[in-house]
Design an enzyme around this catalytic site. Sequence first.
Site, mmCIF file in Angstrom:
data_model
loop_
_atom_site.group_PDB
_atom_site.id
_atom_site.type_symbol
_atom_site.label_atom_id
_atom_site.label_comp_id
_atom_site.label_asym_id
_atom_site.label_seq_id
_atom_site.Cartn_x
_atom_site.Cartn_y
_atom_site.Cartn_z
ATOM 1 N N MET A 144 0.843 -1.185 0.000
ATOM 2 C CA MET A 144 0.000 0.000 0.000
ATOM 3 C C MET A 144 0.889 1.250 0.000
ATOM 4 S SD MET A 144 -1.647 2.556 1.876
ATOM 5 C CE MET A 144 -1.539 2.256 3.618
ATOM 6 N N ASN A 187 -4.084 -6.883 -2.853
ATOM 7 C CA ASN A 187 -4.156 -6.987 -1.392
ATOM 8 C C ASN A 187 -3.386 -5.825 -0.771
ATOM 9 O OD1 ASN A 187 -1.458 -7.630 -0.692
ATOM 10 N ND2 ASN A 187 -1.794 -9.825 -0.819
ATOM 11 N N PHE A 230 -0.679 -5.317 0.668
ATOM 12 C CA PHE A 230 0.770 -5.131 0.498
ATOM 13 C C PHE A 230 1.158 -4.711 -0.917
ATOM 14 C CE2 PHE A 230 0.015 -8.264 3.808
ATOM 15 C CZ PHE A 230 0.669 -7.661 4.865
ATOM 16 N N LYS A 231 0.194 -4.586 -1.800
ATOM 17 C CA LYS A 231 0.525 -4.406 -3.208
ATOM 18 C C LYS A 231 0.573 -2.930 -3.629
ATOM 19 C CE LYS A 231 0.990 -8.791 -3.868
ATOM 20 N NZ LYS A 231 1.105 -9.344 -2.507
ATOM 21 N N ILE A 232 0.949 -2.727 -4.897
ATOM 22 C CA ILE A 232 1.213 -1.381 -5.421
ATOM 23 C C ILE A 232 -0.038 -0.511 -5.316
ATOM 24 C CG2 ILE A 232 2.217 -0.121 -7.401
ATOM 25 C CD1 ILE A 232 3.833 -2.657 -6.420
#
Length: 389
Positions: A1, A175, A177-179
């Site tokens: 994020m 999700n 943790f993604k870009i």
Amino acid sequence: MYRIGQEEIDAVARAINSKDFFKINGSGQEVLHFENEWKSFVGSDYALLMTSGYAAIVSALIGIGAGPGDEVIVPAYTYIATALAVLETGAIPVIADADETLTIDVEDVKRKITKNTKAIIPVHIQGFPSDMDGLKNAVKGTNIKIVEDACQSAGGMYKGRLLGSIGDAGTYSFNYFKIITAGEGGAVVTNDRKIYERALIYHDAGAVAFFGDQLNGISEELFGGREYRVSDITGAILREQLKKLPYIRADLKKNQKLLLSLLTPKYTQAPSHDFEGDLGTTVALRFGSEKETRSFAERCAANGIGVTIPFDTGKHVYTNWTQIMEKRGALNPSMDPYKFPVNKDLQMDYTHDMCKKTLELLSRTAYILVNPDWPEETVKDIAARVLDI
Ligand SMILES: Cc1ncc(COP(=O)(O)O)c(C=O)c1O
């Protein structure tokens, strides 16, 4: 994020205020708008938004017709979800080494291709593109499909093309943790009508034949699948996130390049299949030995700089994929692909040292994770502290 705020809050309010935020027939149609916007961004003919990257990989594999009796080659360095997704289809994951860039090694893929190989899943790990030209050459003249796992690389490129748009199908994770993120989420893209229709039916099995006109123009026969549908709240958040993605990428790349330019006179950058294309989330340095790498990481930590050694990233390394290594594909043995009679001759002799080269490279690599919001002084300060150890 990386960047989320008022725009996403307003988008969620818009979806909720519509009082109609089911994907189909909703007044806002946020999911359908996102799917259209995502496919134009990626440059593919079709896109489907769903619950996760895992769901996207499974749906894409179902789309290409993977199932019992098939082998699907995955890299030894990827999140375990890539390999588990293969098992959901009834196929068997075959593990291939990583190359110097830590993406799938084309030479090892060639060694592992058999008459049972249905697909290869290159994973563009940490935003680093796989050798897509090499893989395409390796499968030329065969029926083997390429399903890209771009879960960690939405917005990254390879030779001018968006990652995920190069193989027969591409998959993304949104999700936390993604870009870009909606907390959870995933997408499939493809130019192949058959793959699209099957993924559509599979990912929305309970509703596709009931709500709206989703089956209009669909020629694939209905079959049983899963419920991987998302609501318009996810769609609304991701529409805002997509608007930010080009700026996130530009700032990641700017900071990655600056940090590398300051560090590489002293340290060695790990090779890349397309440095200009990689997303910029990671500065990857390569050392001569594990000892040297660990000493670098410890001295950086003592100087306030966090360094990740990919060997230590748990379920991203095949040796830690318990369910795969121990061949426990399902709770009920009758549903476990490792026990299916049709799979009994497939390649599944997993051992801890089967991909020694990958383990060795992972232990000689150090990552400094880049933030797009670092001002230039922060990047310079990080570089100064690393150079000062
Ligand atoms: C390379 C890779 N593949 C697949 C996945 C699965 O994505 P999700 O968590 O959205 O199911 C992830 C997520 O961490 C990933 O990093």
